[in-house]
Design a protein around this motif. Structure first.
Motif, PDB file in Angstrom:
ATOM      1  N   VAL A   1       0.821  -1.068   0.028  1.00  0.00           N
ATOM      2  CA  VAL A   1      -0.049  -0.084   0.008  1.00  0.00           C
ATOM      3  C   VAL A   1       0.896   1.287  -0.009  1.00  0.00           C
ATOM      4  CG1 VAL A   1      -1.853   1.100   1.206  1.00  0.00           C
ATOM      5  CG2 VAL A   1      -1.823  -1.241   1.235  1.00  0.00           C
TER       6      VAL A   1
ATOM      7  N   ALA B   1      -3.295   3.838  -2.201  1.00  0.00           N
ATOM      8  CA  ALA B   1      -3.942   3.812  -0.861  1.00  0.00           C
ATOM      9  C   ALA B   1      -5.223   4.128  -0.775  1.00  0.00           C
ATOM     10  CB  ALA B   1      -3.246   4.890  -0.013  1.00  0.00           C
TER      11      ALA B   1
ATOM     12  N   VAL C   1       6.237   1.439   3.443  1.00  0.00           N
ATOM     13  CA  VAL C   1       4.889   2.322   3.744  1.00  0.00           C
ATOM     14  C   VAL C   1       5.618   3.670   3.473  1.00  0.00           C
ATOM     15  CG1 VAL C   1       3.720   0.575   5.306  1.00  0.00           C
ATOM     16  CG2 VAL C   1       5.527   2.173   6.385  1.00  0.00           C
TER      17      VAL C   1
ATOM     18  N   CYS D   1       0.353   5.868   3.066  1.00  0.00           N
ATOM     19  CA  CYS D   1      -0.091   4.831   3.696  1.00  0.00           C
ATOM     20  C   CYS D   1      -0.284   4.812   5.197  1.00  0.00           C
ATOM     21  CB  CYS D   1       1.026   3.491   3.464  1.00  0.00           C
ATOM     22  SG  CYS D   1       0.534   1.896   4.085  1.00  0.00           S
TER      23      CYS D   1
END
Length: 748
Positions: free
Chosen positions: A570, A575, A670, A674
């Motif tokens: 993500v 996202a 990330v 995210c």
């Protein structure tokens, strides 16, 4: 309320049938007896505490991995370091002292001779493909090959002229040489077209070499990974079509104008069709017959070599025999004077002195040089790794980049054009007993003999024969058109990359086509990560394994718990899609429910304000004793009003699950987007009285979560579990929480 630390240690990760007991009896009933017995042997029993991330770190004594600063070792200066660098960048000092003369020398001599026999006609032919006099193909078959012998790490690839590289060079020389004739950047002595093209090609080779050496020294060999196999195969197939079209003028004996840039291939085909009816019939027929006869002979010899591969110690040199035969017939019959068939012409003997590149051409050649550098390295390293895996040795990609760069750099100073490695010659070098780089050195020395003494013998060689050699050698690359059928069945995304690369290279030419193909393939990666596969997971019966309920019919959702997983990491590009897919798969309109809840709470606040105003007016009219009684009653009403903020009290529908578990096992990194999305997920689902947990997060991702200040008082490491089953077990033991106040639910 969260449990105390003492209660955490008493909770265990249990399956439906008990703590850690796996009994696949339902599966065994469907299997043969032997397989069922084998499965029973693999049963295991394990009991362990339920672990969240905080406990796991304490149990495993987690600590951040020590960082290694490789750049510090690069700056170290010592005798051992200097010796290691010398051996790294001059591999011949490593393998030559250990060279097994008795075992390898005979095979390398035979292999080098076989490769040189192929190198001679291909060098002459590919020089014409690059728009240069044939002798420069011989130079490009000597200098770069010998340089690679000193610096290369692959034992089996045959460095030298290659069709794809030659046609890329030809597109550059055709676009710049006519302009250069009237340009002051060209030396005064280079007034004719051949001299101008040679100067452009040699300067291009120097630039290609500089790019490759520079990228290799900074360990940038991984850049070729952005050229995927479908992209390279589609590109080489389109280049083969370009090569085929470029040889039509030699096959039909036509004189075409130069075309470069986008749609140049289309213009060339149209001009060939336009000039065919206008050409002399006798010249055209003579040239076509010469090319056809040479092509048939080459094809027959190749078929014979394939059939007698096991019986022959080395392949029959069909190309060399064709050259000798065609040159003899052309000289005896007088094809040049009687039928006006184009021949190679004068081939000067001896080596040329080194010439400095024209630095004023660098700005014009920069983009093409970078593209040629990448394509040449991609072809060489892919072949080198194939042979290395087959014969059990290692190829250093960064050193290969340096070796190719030095070959092109030094070759450019001696008026060579950019080279790479040839698949056909590499296969011959391997199949005829080649064991090391000595085979390449032997072939280069044989080419040197031809340059010094025998080159002038081929001045009567028809160019149509060289064109036939080029076209016949395109069989392997044109055969890659069958990739369309295989990729259609295997992977449609790779097929799309192949087709886009092929069409872009055909329409936009080789340099712009490569840029468009790389950009498209990278965009396709982004698009594919934007739309990954989202799934709700269910528990496979009698196991701690969770799989997609849409794919596994026996996987069942755990009552009261939703487990959600994405197949990709993500980040900023997906996202929002992740959050939307989560809310959609959970079957609850979270945003609508939150909006309705806020409206009802706001309405309640307004009613409370009105009630307070009324109470104040009434308090002015009552006695002090009555005020004390009213204050006591209002306190009791306020304590009851705390529960009015729940969905049930507000009359709103409640979700059919009390816990949401995010399986983050696919996350590789990330970013800040995210982090904010995960925070919003916690906030939104807590608003509708669903507790959120995370599971199966990798240590680097956890470190990034900490660095981004993701964990705080509301989201702690107790919300992150070692596995999905740990999270499910804990969620079942702690069903739907009841908030103490509306503020504590929404605050992050």
């Amino acid at each position: 309320m969260w449990p105390t630390d003492a209660s955490w240690g008493l909770e265990y990760c249990t399956l439906i049938l008990g703590p850690g007991k796996i009994r696949p009896r339902d599966t065994q009933a469907l299997l043969p007896t032997t397989q069922a017995m084998e499965l029973r042997k693999r049963d295991y029993h394990m009991e362990r505490p339920l672990l969240n991330q905080e406990q796991l770190e304490e149990l495993g004594h987690w600590g951040s991995a020590p960082r290694t600063h490789q750049w510090r070792t690069w700056l170290q200066c010592s005798r051992a370091r200097a010796h290691a660098l010398l051996l790294q960048h001059l591999p011949i000092l490593v393998w030559l002292p250990r060279y097994p003369v008795r075992d390898w020398l005979l095979g390398d001599l035979l292999s080098g001779l076989s490769v040189a026999i192929m190198q001679l006609p291909q060098g002459l032919a590919y020089a014409l493909l690059a728009g240069l006099p044939p002798v420069f193909g011989l130079y490009s078959s000597f200098y770069p090959v010998f340089i690679y012998f000193l610096f290369g790490t692959s034992r089996h690839i045959s460095v030298g002229t290659f069709a794809v590289m030659s046609v890329m060079v030809g597109s550059v020389t055709e676009s710049l040489a006519p302009q250069a004739l009237n340009d002051s950047t060209i030396n005064e002595t280079a007034r004719d077209g051949d001299a101008a093209r040679v100067q452009v090609a040699s300067t291009l080779s120097v630039l290609v070499g500089l790019f490759q050496v520079g990228l290799g020294l900074v360990h940038f060999g991984f850049v070729v990974t952005y050229l995927s196999e479908p992209l390279v195969r589609g590109y080489t197939t389109a280049a083969a079509v370009q090569v085929f079209v470029s040889q039509l003028k030699y096959v039909f004996g036509l004189h075409l104008s130069s075309h470069s840039g986008p749609l140049s291939l289309i213009y060339t085909v149209l001009e060939v069709c336009w000039k065919l009816p206008q050409s002399k019939v006798g010249t055209m027929v003579s040239t076509m017959v010469t090319a056809a006869v040479a092509g048939v002979v080459l094809v027959l010899v190749k078929l014979l070599n394939d059939k007698l591969q096991q019986q022959l110690p080395m392949p029959i040199p069909g190309e060399l025999l064709t050259l000798i035969g065609a040159t003899s017939i052309s000289y005896g019959v007088g094809l040049k004077h009687r039928f006006e068939v184009d021949v190679v012409g004068n081939i000067p003997t001896g080596l040329v002195p080194p010439v400095a590149p024209n630095s004023q051409l660098f700005s014009k050649l920069m983009g093409s040089a970078f593209a040629i550098a990448l394509v040449g390295f991609a072809i060489a390293i892919s072949l080198g790794k194939i042979f290395a895996l087959r014969h059990g040795y290692r190829v250093d990609s960064n050193q290969e980049l340096v070796a190719l760069g030095l070959s092109n750099l030094i070759g450019g100073i001696f008026q060579c054009f950019p080279v790479s490695c040839s698949m056909s010659r590499s296969l011959v070098q391997e199949s005829t007993g080649g064991n090391s780089q000595v085979a390449g050195a032997v072939s280069s020395l044989f080419i040197l003999l031809i340059i010094v003494k025998l080159g002038e013998l081929f001045r009567c060689l028809p160019k149509a024969v060289l064109a036939a050699i080029v076209i016949v050698n395109l069989k392997g690359m044109l055969g890659q058109l069958s990739d369309v059928c295989s990729l259609w069945k295997a992977n449609r995304a790779d097929l799309l990359i192949w087709l886009v690369t092929f069409m872009a290279t055909i329409l936009l030419n080789l340099d712009l086509g490569l840029v468009a193909a790389v950009i498209f393939s990278l965009l396709l990666v982004v698009v594919r990560t934007q739309r990954p596969h989202y799934s709700i997971l269910g528990q496979v019966p009698d196991t701690d394994i969770y799989r997609d309920v849409a794919e596994y019919s026996e996987a069942k959702e755990v009552p009261g718990v939703k487990v959600f997983r994405s197949s990709a990491t993500v980040y900023f590009a997906n996202a929002e899609f992740y959050s939307d897919a989560l809310k959609q798969r959970c079957g609850v309109d979270v945003d609508l429910l939150i909006s309705q809840k806020k409206k009802l709470l706001k309405k309640q606040e307004q009613l409370k304000l009105k009630q307070l105003q009324r109470d104040k007016k009434l308090q002015k009219q009552v006695s002090p004793e009555d005020r004390m009684e009213d204050a006591t009653a209002s306190g009791q009403e306020d304590s009851k009003a705390l529960d009015v903020s729940t969905l049930k009290a507000l009359g709103l529908p409640q979700p059919d699950f009390h816990s949401l578990i995010l399986d983050l096992s696919a996350l590789s990194f990330v970013d800040t987007v995210c982090l904010k999305s995960l925070k919003n997920i916690f906030r939104d689902f807590r608003e509708i009285e669903v507790e959120v947990y995370m599971a199966a997060c990798h240590s680097p991702v956890i470190s990034q979560l900490e660095a981004g200040h993701f964990f705080d008082a509301s989201v702690t490491k107790k919300h992150l579990f070692a596995s999905v089953h740990d999270a499910v077990t804990f969620a079942l033991q702690h069903p739907r929480p009841v908030p103490d106040s509306p503020v504590s639910v929404t605050r992050l």
